[in-house]
Design an enzyme around this catalytic site. Sequence first.
Site, short mmCIF file in Angstrom:
data_model
loop_
_atom_site.label_atom_id
_atom_site.label_comp_id
_atom_site.label_asym_id
_atom_site.label_seq_id
_atom_site.Cartn_x
_atom_site.Cartn_y
_atom_site.Cartn_z
N ASP A 81 -4.70 3.85 -1.84
CA ASP A 81 -5.76 4.22 -0.89
C ASP A 81 -6.20 5.65 -1.14
O ASP A 81 -5.45 6.59 -0.90
CB ASP A 81 -5.21 4.11 0.54
CG ASP A 81 -5.04 2.67 0.96
OD1 ASP A 81 -6.01 1.91 0.91
OD2 ASP A 81 -3.91 2.31 1.34
N GLY A 101 -0.58 1.63 9.68
CA GLY A 101 0.15 1.40 10.92
C GLY A 101 -0.69 1.00 12.12
O GLY A 101 -0.22 1.07 13.25
N ASP A 134 -6.91 -6.14 4.40
CA ASP A 134 -6.25 -4.83 4.38
C ASP A 134 -6.24 -4.22 5.78
O ASP A 134 -7.28 -3.90 6.33
CB ASP A 134 -7.03 -3.92 3.41
CG ASP A 134 -6.39 -2.55 3.24
OD1 ASP A 134 -5.27 -2.32 3.75
OD2 ASP A 134 -7.02 -1.70 2.59
N MET A 138 -11.98 5.00 -0.50
CA MET A 138 -12.58 5.27 0.81
C MET A 138 -13.16 6.68 0.75
O MET A 138 -12.70 7.61 1.42
CB MET A 138 -11.52 5.14 1.92
CG MET A 138 -11.18 3.70 2.23
SD MET A 138 -9.63 3.56 3.12
CE MET A 138 -8.50 3.65 1.77
N HIS A 197 -1.39 -1.14 -4.21
CA HIS A 197 -2.65 -0.81 -3.54
C HIS A 197 -2.68 0.70 -3.30
O HIS A 197 -1.80 1.25 -2.63
CB HIS A 197 -2.75 -1.59 -2.22
CG HIS A 197 -4.03 -1.40 -1.49
ND1 HIS A 197 -5.18 -2.10 -1.80
CD2 HIS A 197 -4.35 -0.58 -0.47
CE1 HIS A 197 -6.15 -1.72 -0.99
NE2 HIS A 197 -5.68 -0.80 -0.17
N SER A 243 0.83 -1.20 0.00
CA SER A 243 0.00 0.00 0.00
C SER A 243 0.87 1.25 0.00
O SER A 243 1.67 1.48 0.91
CB SER A 243 -0.91 0.01 1.23
OG SER A 243 -1.39 1.32 1.44
N HIS A 265 -8.45 1.51 -3.98
CA HIS A 265 -9.35 1.34 -2.84
C HIS A 265 -9.98 2.70 -2.53
O HIS A 265 -9.32 3.59 -1.98
CB HIS A 265 -8.53 0.79 -1.67
CG HIS A 265 -9.29 0.58 -0.41
ND1 HIS A 265 -8.68 0.33 0.79
CD2 HIS A 265 -10.64 0.58 -0.15
CE1 HIS A 265 -9.60 0.18 1.74
NE2 HIS A 265 -10.78 0.34 1.19
N MET A 283 -8.60 8.59 -0.01
CA MET A 283 -9.37 9.00 1.18
C MET A 283 -9.83 10.45 1.03
O MET A 283 -9.07 11.29 0.56
CB MET A 283 -8.47 8.90 2.41
CG MET A 283 -7.90 7.52 2.63
SD MET A 283 -6.86 7.51 4.09
CE MET A 283 -6.40 5.78 4.14
N MET A 299 -11.75 -5.26 5.46
CA MET A 299 -10.89 -4.37 6.25
C MET A 299 -10.57 -5.05 7.58
O MET A 299 -11.48 -5.49 8.29
CB MET A 299 -11.60 -3.04 6.55
CG MET A 299 -11.69 -2.05 5.40
SD MET A 299 -10.15 -1.58 4.60
CE MET A 299 -9.13 -1.04 5.96
#
Length: 226
Positions: A34, A144, A174, A67, A32, A7, A65, A36, A136
Amino acid sequence: MIKIAPSLLAADMGNLRQQVALIEEAGADYLHLDIMDGHFVPNISYGPAIVQSLRKESRLFFDVHLMIEKPEQYFAEFVKAGADLLCVHAETCPHLHRTIQNIKELGVKAAVAINPATSLGLLEDILPEVDMVLLMSVNPGFGGQKMIPNVLKKVKRLRQLAILEGWELDIEIDGGIGLENVAQAVEAGANVLVAGSAIFGAADIGNAVKEMREKAQQANELTWRP
Ligand code: DX5
Ligand code: ZN
Protein backbone atom coordinates in the site's frame (compact mmCIF):
# COMPACT_ATOMS: atom_id res chain seq x y z
CA MET A 1 -8.21 -18.84 -8.81
CA ILE A 2 -8.11 -17.79 -5.17
CA LYS A 3 -5.13 -15.60 -4.22
CA ILE A 4 -4.25 -14.63 -0.68
CA ALA A 5 -2.69 -11.17 -0.54
CA PRO A 6 -1.42 -10.13 2.90
CA SER A 7 -1.04 -6.36 3.18
CA LEU A 8 2.34 -5.23 4.48
CA LEU A 9 0.78 -2.14 6.03
CA ALA A 10 -0.10 -4.12 9.15
CA ALA A 11 3.29 -5.84 9.43
CA ASP A 12 5.91 -5.09 12.07
CA MET A 13 7.82 -2.37 10.21
CA GLY A 14 11.02 -3.08 12.12
CA ASN A 15 11.02 -6.70 10.98
CA LEU A 16 9.85 -6.63 7.40
CA ARG A 17 12.19 -9.31 6.07
CA GLN A 18 11.09 -11.80 8.72
CA GLN A 19 7.40 -10.93 8.35
CA VAL A 20 7.45 -11.42 4.59
CA ALA A 21 9.28 -14.75 4.99
CA LEU A 22 6.50 -15.93 7.33
CA ILE A 23 3.70 -15.30 4.85
CA GLU A 24 5.73 -16.70 1.96
CA GLU A 25 6.46 -19.95 3.81
CA ALA A 26 2.77 -20.24 4.71
CA GLY A 27 1.82 -20.13 1.02
CA ALA A 28 0.61 -16.56 0.43
CA ASP A 29 0.34 -15.68 -3.27
CA TYR A 30 0.70 -11.90 -3.38
CA LEU A 31 2.38 -9.32 -1.23
CA HIS A 32 -0.01 -6.36 -1.20
CA LEU A 33 1.98 -3.12 -0.95
CA ASP A 34 0.00 0.00 0.00
CA ILE A 35 1.61 3.22 -1.22
CA MET A 36 0.08 6.33 0.39
CA ASP A 37 1.02 9.95 -0.21
CA GLY A 38 -0.81 11.95 2.46
CA HIS A 39 -2.82 13.73 -0.28
CA PHE A 40 -5.13 11.27 -1.98
CA VAL A 41 -5.41 9.49 1.35
CA PRO A 42 -4.80 10.99 4.80
CA ASN A 43 -1.82 8.79 5.62
CA ILE A 44 1.76 8.24 4.46
CA SER A 45 3.19 4.73 4.18
CA TYR A 46 6.39 3.85 2.32
CA GLY A 47 7.84 4.11 -1.17
CA PRO A 48 9.88 2.30 -3.83
CA ALA A 49 12.97 1.82 -1.63
CA ILE A 50 11.08 -0.59 0.62
CA VAL A 51 9.66 -2.42 -2.38
CA GLN A 52 13.16 -2.75 -3.83
CA SER A 53 14.72 -4.13 -0.67
CA LEU A 54 11.92 -6.68 -0.21
CA ARG A 55 12.24 -7.74 -3.85
CA LYS A 56 15.69 -9.15 -3.03
CA GLU A 57 14.17 -11.27 -0.25
CA SER A 58 10.98 -12.59 -1.82
CA ARG A 59 9.58 -14.39 -4.85
CA LEU A 60 5.98 -13.40 -4.06
CA PHE A 61 3.93 -11.54 -6.67
CA PHE A 62 4.25 -7.85 -5.73
CA ASP A 63 0.80 -6.23 -5.95
CA VAL A 64 1.40 -2.48 -5.66
CA HIS A 65 -1.68 -0.45 -4.69
CA LEU A 66 -1.00 3.22 -5.50
CA MET A 67 -3.10 5.49 -3.30
CA ILE A 68 -1.31 8.56 -4.61
CA GLU A 69 -2.03 11.56 -6.78
CA LYS A 70 -0.38 11.69 -10.21
CA PRO A 71 0.54 8.00 -9.95
CA GLU A 72 2.01 7.95 -13.49
CA GLN A 73 5.00 9.93 -12.24
CA TYR A 74 6.12 6.90 -10.25
CA PHE A 75 5.32 3.93 -12.51
CA ALA A 76 8.84 3.42 -13.84
CA GLU A 77 10.33 3.66 -10.38
CA PHE A 78 8.01 1.03 -8.90
CA VAL A 79 8.55 -1.31 -11.83
CA LYS A 80 12.32 -0.94 -11.42
CA ALA A 81 11.88 -1.66 -7.73
CA GLY A 82 10.20 -4.97 -8.55
CA ALA A 83 6.43 -4.46 -8.84
CA ASP A 84 4.59 -7.21 -10.76
CA LEU A 85 1.34 -5.25 -10.91
CA LEU A 86 0.48 -1.57 -10.57
CA CYS A 87 -2.97 -0.57 -9.42
CA VAL A 88 -4.18 3.01 -9.80
CA HIS A 89 -7.31 4.61 -8.36
CA ALA A 90 -9.80 5.71 -11.01
CA GLU A 91 -10.43 8.77 -8.80
CA THR A 92 -6.84 9.98 -9.43
CA CYS A 93 -6.72 9.36 -13.20
CA PRO A 94 -8.59 11.72 -15.56
CA HIS A 95 -7.06 9.87 -18.57
CA LEU A 96 -7.49 6.35 -17.28
CA HIS A 97 -7.16 4.63 -20.65
CA ARG A 98 -3.79 6.24 -21.30
CA THR A 99 -2.68 5.53 -17.73
CA ILE A 100 -3.50 1.82 -18.07
CA GLN A 101 -1.63 1.65 -21.39
CA ASN A 102 1.38 3.31 -19.75
CA ILE A 103 1.46 0.61 -17.09
CA LYS A 104 1.23 -2.18 -19.67
CA GLU A 105 4.02 -0.66 -21.75
CA LEU A 106 6.30 -1.14 -18.76
CA GLY A 107 5.68 -4.90 -18.94
CA VAL A 108 3.69 -5.39 -15.73
CA LYS A 109 0.03 -6.13 -15.02
CA ALA A 110 -2.40 -3.24 -14.79
CA ALA A 111 -5.25 -2.84 -12.32
CA VAL A 112 -7.73 -0.16 -11.38
CA ALA A 113 -9.20 0.51 -7.94
CA ILE A 114 -12.32 2.35 -6.83
CA ASN A 115 -13.36 3.68 -3.45
CA PRO A 116 -16.52 2.43 -1.71
CA ALA A 117 -18.57 5.44 -2.90
CA THR A 118 -17.37 5.30 -6.51
CA SER A 119 -19.72 3.62 -8.95
CA LEU A 120 -18.73 0.65 -11.09
CA GLY A 121 -20.12 2.62 -14.02
CA LEU A 122 -16.93 4.68 -14.02
CA LEU A 123 -15.01 1.54 -15.04
CA GLU A 124 -17.35 0.33 -17.76
CA ASP A 125 -15.20 1.39 -20.68
CA ILE A 126 -11.84 0.40 -19.23
CA LEU A 127 -12.70 -3.10 -17.99
CA PRO A 128 -11.58 -4.93 -21.16
CA GLU A 129 -8.13 -3.35 -20.74
CA VAL A 130 -7.32 -4.30 -17.15
CA ASP A 131 -5.99 -7.48 -15.55
CA MET A 132 -7.65 -6.82 -12.21
CA VAL A 133 -10.17 -4.56 -10.51
CA LEU A 134 -9.66 -3.66 -6.86
CA LEU A 135 -12.84 -2.84 -5.00
CA MET A 136 -12.13 -0.96 -1.79
CA SER A 137 -14.25 -2.28 1.06
CA VAL A 138 -13.13 0.49 3.43
CA ASN A 139 -12.23 4.11 2.77
CA PRO A 140 -8.55 3.90 1.87
CA GLY A 141 -5.81 5.22 4.12
CA PHE A 142 -5.73 2.96 7.13
CA GLY A 143 -5.69 -0.69 8.05
CA GLY A 144 -7.86 -2.20 10.76
CA GLN A 145 -11.21 -0.72 9.66
CA LYS A 146 -14.51 -2.57 9.38
CA MET A 147 -15.65 -3.84 5.98
CA ILE A 148 -18.49 -1.81 4.43
CA PRO A 149 -21.02 -4.59 3.62
CA ASN A 150 -22.63 -2.76 0.69
CA VAL A 151 -19.42 -3.25 -1.31
CA LEU A 152 -20.25 -6.97 -1.57
CA LYS A 153 -23.11 -6.05 -3.91
CA LYS A 154 -20.64 -4.23 -6.12
CA VAL A 155 -18.36 -7.29 -6.13
CA LYS A 156 -21.31 -9.41 -7.18
CA ARG A 157 -22.37 -7.10 -9.99
CA LEU A 158 -18.82 -6.97 -11.35
CA ARG A 159 -18.44 -10.77 -11.24
CA GLN A 160 -21.76 -11.19 -13.04
CA LEU A 161 -20.65 -8.77 -15.74
CA ALA A 162 -17.30 -10.55 -16.13
CA ILE A 163 -19.07 -13.91 -16.51
CA LEU A 164 -21.48 -12.45 -19.03
CA GLU A 165 -18.65 -10.99 -21.10
CA GLY A 166 -16.47 -14.09 -20.75
CA TRP A 167 -13.64 -12.21 -19.02
CA GLU A 168 -11.21 -14.00 -16.72
CA LEU A 169 -11.14 -10.91 -14.54
CA ASP A 170 -9.40 -10.92 -11.17
CA ILE A 171 -11.49 -9.10 -8.58
CA GLU A 172 -9.59 -7.98 -5.50
CA ILE A 173 -11.33 -6.90 -2.34
CA ASP A 174 -9.36 -4.72 0.08
CA GLY A 175 -10.25 -3.58 3.58
CA GLY A 176 -11.66 -5.22 6.67
CA ILE A 177 -11.36 -8.78 5.34
CA GLY A 178 -10.82 -11.50 7.94
CA LEU A 179 -11.80 -15.06 8.74
CA GLU A 180 -15.32 -13.92 9.66
CA ASN A 181 -16.19 -12.48 6.24
CA VAL A 182 -13.77 -13.92 3.68
CA ALA A 183 -16.33 -16.55 2.63
CA GLN A 184 -18.90 -13.82 1.91
CA ALA A 185 -16.36 -11.96 -0.23
CA VAL A 186 -15.60 -15.10 -2.24
CA GLU A 187 -19.28 -15.98 -2.63
CA ALA A 188 -19.88 -12.49 -4.00
CA GLY A 189 -17.15 -13.07 -6.58
CA ALA A 190 -13.85 -11.77 -5.23
CA ASN A 191 -10.86 -14.02 -5.87
CA VAL A 192 -7.93 -11.86 -4.70
CA LEU A 193 -8.25 -11.35 -0.98
CA VAL A 194 -6.28 -8.63 0.76
CA ALA A 195 -5.89 -8.88 4.52
CA GLY A 196 -3.66 -6.70 6.65
CA SER A 197 -4.55 -6.81 10.32
CA ALA A 198 -6.27 -10.20 10.08
CA ILE A 199 -2.95 -11.72 9.03
CA PHE A 200 -0.11 -9.59 10.41
CA GLY A 201 -2.08 -8.84 13.58
CA ALA A 202 -2.61 -12.54 14.31
CA ALA A 203 -0.64 -14.32 17.03
CA ASP A 204 0.47 -16.90 14.45
CA ILE A 205 0.93 -15.14 11.11
CA GLY A 206 1.61 -18.29 9.09
CA ASN A 207 -1.44 -20.01 10.47
CA ALA A 208 -3.59 -16.98 9.69
CA VAL A 209 -2.57 -17.25 6.01
CA LYS A 210 -3.41 -20.95 5.94
CA GLU A 211 -6.77 -20.50 7.67
CA MET A 212 -7.73 -17.72 5.31
CA ARG A 213 -6.87 -19.85 2.29
CA GLU A 214 -8.89 -22.79 3.63
CA LYS A 215 -11.96 -20.64 4.28
CA ALA A 216 -11.68 -18.95 0.89
CA GLN A 217 -11.08 -22.18 -0.99
CA GLN A 218 -14.01 -23.85 0.70
CA ALA A 219 -16.35 -20.96 -0.12
CA ASN A 220 -15.11 -21.02 -3.71
CA GLU A 221 -15.87 -24.71 -4.09
CA LEU A 222 -19.37 -24.25 -2.67
CA THR A 223 -20.24 -21.31 -4.89
CA TRP A 224 -22.05 -22.21 -8.07
CA ARG A 225 -21.38 -20.05 -11.10
CA PRO A 226 -22.72 -20.45 -14.65
C1 DX5 B 1 -6.26 0.51 3.14
C2 DX5 B 1 -5.34 -0.41 2.38
C3 DX5 B 1 -5.47 -1.82 2.77
C4 DX5 B 1 -5.17 -2.14 4.21
C5 DX5 B 1 -6.05 -3.29 4.60
O1 DX5 B 1 -6.21 1.77 2.60
O2 DX5 B 1 -5.56 -0.30 1.01
O3 DX5 B 1 -4.70 -2.66 1.90
O4 DX5 B 1 -3.84 -2.48 4.44
O5 DX5 B 1 -5.93 -3.50 5.96
P1 DX5 B 1 -7.00 -4.33 6.78
O6 DX5 B 1 -7.01 -5.72 6.18
O7 DX5 B 1 -6.48 -4.31 8.17
O8 DX5 B 1 -8.32 -3.65 6.61
ZN1 ZN C 1 -4.51 -1.83 -0.31
